[in-house]
Design a protein around this motif. Structure first.
Motif, PDB file in Angstrom:
ATOM      1  N   VAL A   1       0.792  -1.176  -0.031  1.00 15.00           N
ATOM      2  CA  VAL A   1      -0.131   0.196  -0.170  1.00 15.00           C
ATOM      3  C   VAL A   1       0.945   1.233  -0.083  1.00 15.00           C
ATOM      4  O   VAL A   1       0.576   2.254  -0.831  1.00 15.00           O
ATOM      5  CB  VAL A   1      -0.930  -0.045   1.182  1.00 15.00           C
ATOM      6  CG1 VAL A   1      -1.449   1.397   1.345  1.00 15.00           C
ATOM      7  CG2 VAL A   1      -1.943  -0.871   0.959  1.00 15.00           C
ATOM      8  N   ILE A   2       1.958   1.320   0.797  1.00 15.77           N
ATOM      9  CA  ILE A   2       2.669   2.446   0.813  1.00 15.77           C
ATOM     10  C   ILE A   2       3.429   2.728  -0.450  1.00 15.77           C
ATOM     11  O   ILE A   2       3.598   3.880  -0.834  1.00 15.77           O
ATOM     12  CB  ILE A   2       3.510   2.458   1.932  1.00 15.77           C
ATOM     13  CG1 ILE A   2       4.063   3.920   2.280  1.00 15.77           C
ATOM     14  CG2 ILE A   2       4.705   1.716   1.984  1.00 15.77           C
ATOM     15  CD1 ILE A   2       4.696   4.147   3.719  1.00 15.77           C
ATOM     16  N   VAL A   3       3.941   1.622  -1.121  1.00 16.93           N
ATOM     17  CA  VAL A   3       4.442   2.151  -2.472  1.00 16.93           C
ATOM     18  C   VAL A   3       3.550   2.416  -3.479  1.00 16.93           C
ATOM     19  O   VAL A   3       3.961   3.370  -4.007  1.00 16.93           O
ATOM     20  CB  VAL A   3       5.088   0.485  -2.920  1.00 16.93           C
ATOM     21  CG1 VAL A   3       5.692   0.499  -4.384  1.00 16.93           C
ATOM     22  CG2 VAL A   3       6.403   0.099  -1.926  1.00 16.93           C
ATOM     23  N   ALA A   4       2.458   1.966  -3.378  1.00 11.83           N
ATOM     24  CA  ALA A   4       1.422   2.552  -4.233  1.00 11.83           C
ATOM     25  C   ALA A   4       1.031   3.947  -4.227  1.00 11.83           C
ATOM     26  O   ALA A   4       0.565   4.726  -4.875  1.00 11.83           O
ATOM     27  CB  ALA A   4       0.216   1.388  -4.104  1.00 11.83           C
ATOM     28  N   LEU A   5       0.830   4.070  -2.656  1.00 15.88           N
ATOM     29  CA  LEU A   5       0.549   5.703  -2.332  1.00 15.88           C
ATOM     30  C   LEU A   5       1.694   6.488  -2.872  1.00 15.88           C
ATOM     31  O   LEU A   5       1.447   7.666  -3.418  1.00 15.88           O
ATOM     32  CB  LEU A   5       0.561   5.633  -1.081  1.00 15.88           C
ATOM     33  CG  LEU A   5      -0.963   4.973  -0.202  1.00 15.88           C
ATOM     34  CD1 LEU A   5      -1.092   5.200   1.170  1.00 15.88           C
ATOM     35  CD2 LEU A   5      -2.121   5.714  -0.882  1.00 15.88           C
ATOM     36  N   TYR A   6       3.057   5.961  -2.904  1.00 12.86           N
ATOM     37  CA  TYR A   6       4.178   6.929  -3.296  1.00 12.86           C
ATOM     38  C   TYR A   6       4.093   7.186  -4.689  1.00 12.86           C
ATOM     39  O   TYR A   6       4.268   8.344  -4.980  1.00 12.86           O
ATOM     40  CB  TYR A   6       5.360   6.096  -2.696  1.00 12.86           C
ATOM     41  CG  TYR A   6       6.584   6.604  -3.546  1.00 12.86           C
ATOM     42  CD1 TYR A   6       6.874   7.967  -2.752  1.00 12.86           C
ATOM     43  CD2 TYR A   6       7.145   6.382  -4.738  1.00 12.86           C
ATOM     44  CE1 TYR A   6       8.320   8.542  -3.561  1.00 12.86           C
ATOM     45  CE2 TYR A   6       8.225   6.831  -5.205  1.00 12.86           C
ATOM     46  CZ  TYR A   6       8.806   7.882  -4.681  1.00 12.86           C
ATOM     47  OH  TYR A   6       9.800   8.572  -5.130  1.00 12.86           O
ATOM     48  N   TYR A   7       3.750   6.130  -5.539  1.00  7.37           N
ATOM     49  CA  TYR A   7       3.432   6.218  -6.821  1.00  7.37           C
ATOM     50  C   TYR A   7       2.176   7.113  -7.079  1.00  7.37           C
ATOM     51  O   TYR A   7       2.439   7.935  -8.172  1.00  7.37           O
ATOM     52  CB  TYR A   7       3.743   5.024  -7.545  1.00  7.37           C
ATOM     53  CG  TYR A   7       4.868   4.296  -7.910  1.00  7.37           C
ATOM     54  CD1 TYR A   7       5.692   4.645  -8.892  1.00  7.37           C
ATOM     55  CD2 TYR A   7       5.702   3.489  -7.021  1.00  7.37           C
ATOM     56  CE1 TYR A   7       7.097   4.276  -9.188  1.00  7.37           C
ATOM     57  CE2 TYR A   7       6.784   3.043  -7.056  1.00  7.37           C
ATOM     58  CZ  TYR A   7       7.639   3.358  -8.126  1.00  7.37           C
ATOM     59  OH  TYR A   7       8.905   2.974  -8.282  1.00  7.37           O
ATOM     60  N   GLY A   8       1.273   7.118  -6.482  1.00 10.29           N
ATOM     61  CA  GLY A   8       0.140   7.846  -6.638  1.00 10.29           C
ATOM     62  C   GLY A   8       0.720   9.367  -6.461  1.00 10.29           C
ATOM     63  O   GLY A   8       0.126  10.228  -7.193  1.00 10.29           O
ATOM     64  N   ALA A   9       1.422   9.553  -5.312  1.00  4.35           N
ATOM     65  CA  ALA A   9       1.943  11.077  -5.213  1.00  4.35           C
ATOM     66  C   ALA A   9       2.702  11.404  -6.213  1.00  4.35           C
ATOM     67  O   ALA A   9       2.659  12.594  -6.529  1.00  4.35           O
ATOM     68  CB  ALA A   9       2.712  10.916  -3.834  1.00  4.35           C
TER      69      ALA A   9
END
Length: 452
Positions: A284-292
């Motif tokens: 999740v945190i990797v996906a959120l980083y790329y979303g950012a």
């Protein structure tokens, strides 16, 4: 002069207790020294890896390679580590932990020295550069798999949570300092970040070599009792056939050795929880980083805002790692797990509406402050729950699962952002975290075999 028997016995008892106290003090001193050495090995390794990892894509792009090539190099190197870690864990659990760690760190140092040399000489062939990077990734995966069981063998009794928290804090500190160091060195020379990484691996090898603890795990007794009707404990050894002959061929025996860690995770409710929680939250945190990244790029922001987000999240993660043992002692592991998991849901949902770098930095910072609090508690207890002879292989299962989710998350984030908008990765992350929070709420945390 006559001496009574009682006096001799008393003197002997005093001498014995003094000797025992001296031995115990020496053991604790050795353990503290080895914990410090292992911390320096991990922190230095992480700092060098962050410094070189942040500029490797810049080096490839600067040499004229496309973004597709950069992505391929990253994907292939990640896959290499995922495939090799379970194999490397077998000799580590079988008594070769320290040699495996030392030589793999040394090979990584040589590989990074090769990357630095290649980077310094004009336009090197891609195959040569990729070969050096893959060699470094292979040897790093071997080191990480072997190091997975080290905490149990060097930590003083009852202090595994503190040791894990210190190691996590070192990694978070490297996340803050490493990218800045790598960027500054790259401005001076494109080879310098890789020289720094090579030096960090050499320091790691020296620290491992200086460890005084016996890093060989005690063999698990085959007569270990287990609950009636439950699965027998996995010792990592193949069963014998008639007259003591092996019942399996060499290949099947090797597969059994490699799969012993997975078999233990499959039969342990707590270890399954550790794998599910850690894999999900890291993905999740990797996906959120790329979303950012997608959102800030769409808003016209450059690389500096992402550096701000990374710095804030790294600093918050450092604080969370240091505070984890104390918080867990006051709240309790089960309540902490449920509370933190539910708190992550609105943070992920908030990122769906965030726009500016400061908003992203604040939300990411709180997310990364909370996540290590649970991660440290789960990992320290997982170390206590895992038999010494299966530490490396069980750790390899966790690292493979986490690495797989970290590799898949950018792909899913990219697809969501492309077809459903840049807020979609955060919305999907919030839904996934909601399901995870429901599971942690309604599935009770198994009772510990030892206190965290």
């Amino acid at each position: 002069m006559a001496v009574s028997t009682a006096a001799l016995v008393a003197d002997g008892a005093l001498m014995g207790s003094a000797t025992a106290a001296t031995t115990e003090a020496a053991d604790r001193g050795r353990a503290s020294r080895d914990v410090r050495l292992f911390w320096w090995a991990g922190a230095t390794d992480a700092l060098g890896s962050q410094a070189s990892g942040v500029v490797l894509p810049l080096l490839l792009l600067g040499l004229g390679h496309s973004a597709a090539v950069v992505g391929t190099v990253a994907g292939v190197s990640t896959a290499a580590g995922l495939l090799l870690a379970p194999l490397a864990a077998v000799p580590a659990d079988r008594g070769a932990r320290k040699p495996v760690m030392f030589w793999s760190a040394l090979v990584s140092a040589l590989a990074m020295a090769g990357v630095a040399t290649v980077a310094a000489v004009g336009t090197p062939p891609l195959a040569l550069l990729l070969g050096a990077v893959l060699l470094e990734r292979f040897s790093t995966a071997v080191y990480e798999a072997a190091a997975a069981g080290t905490v149990l063998l060097i930590a003083p009794p009852g202090e595994s949570a503190r040791v894990v928290a210190g190691l996590s804090a070192g990694e978070q500190g490297a996340l803050v300092l490493g990218p800045a160091l790598g960027g500054a060195l790259y401005q001076l020379s494109r080879a310098l970040p890789f020289v720094a990484d090579a030096v960090s691996y050499a320091v790691t090898a020296v620290c491992v070599k200086a460890l005084r603890s016996d890093l060989r795990a005690e063999p698990e007794p085959h007569q270990r009792s287990h609950p009636a009707g439950g699965p027998a404990p996995h010792t990592g050894t193949a069963p014998a056939g008639p007259a003591g002959t092996p019942a399996r061929g060499p290949l099947r025996a090797l597969l059994s050795e490699v799969g012993a860690g997975f078999a233990l995770v499959r039969t342990s409710p707590f270890l399954r929880l550790v794998v599910i929680w850690t894999t999900t939250v890291n993905g999740v945190i990797v996906a959120l980083y790329y979303g950012a990244v997608f959102t800030l790029q769409k808003g016209g922001h450059g690389g500096a805002p992402m550096g701000l987000v990374l710095a804030l999240s790294g600093a918050a993660g450092l604080a969370g790692s240091l505070a984890a043992p104390r918080i867990a002692g006051r709240i309790g592991a089960a309540r902490l797990l449920v509370t933190v998991t539910w708190l992550l849901v609105p943070l992920a949902a908030g990122l769906a509406t965030a726009e500016g770098p400061w908003t992203y930095g604040a939300l990411f910072g709180v997310f990364c402050l909370l996540m290590p609090v649970v991660t440290v508690v789960l990992q320290s207890r997982a170390i206590q729950e895992t038999p010494p002879g299966l530490q490396a292989r069980t750790g390899a299962v966790l690292s493979t699962a986490v690495g797989g989710s970290a590799a898949l998350a950018p792909v899913l984030a990219g697809l969501c952002a492309t077809y459903a908008g840049t807020a979609a990765p955060a919305v999907l992350a919030a839904l996934v975290l909601t399901l995870l929070a429901c599971r942690t709420t309604f599935v009770r945390l198994p009772a510990p075999g030892a206190a965290v």
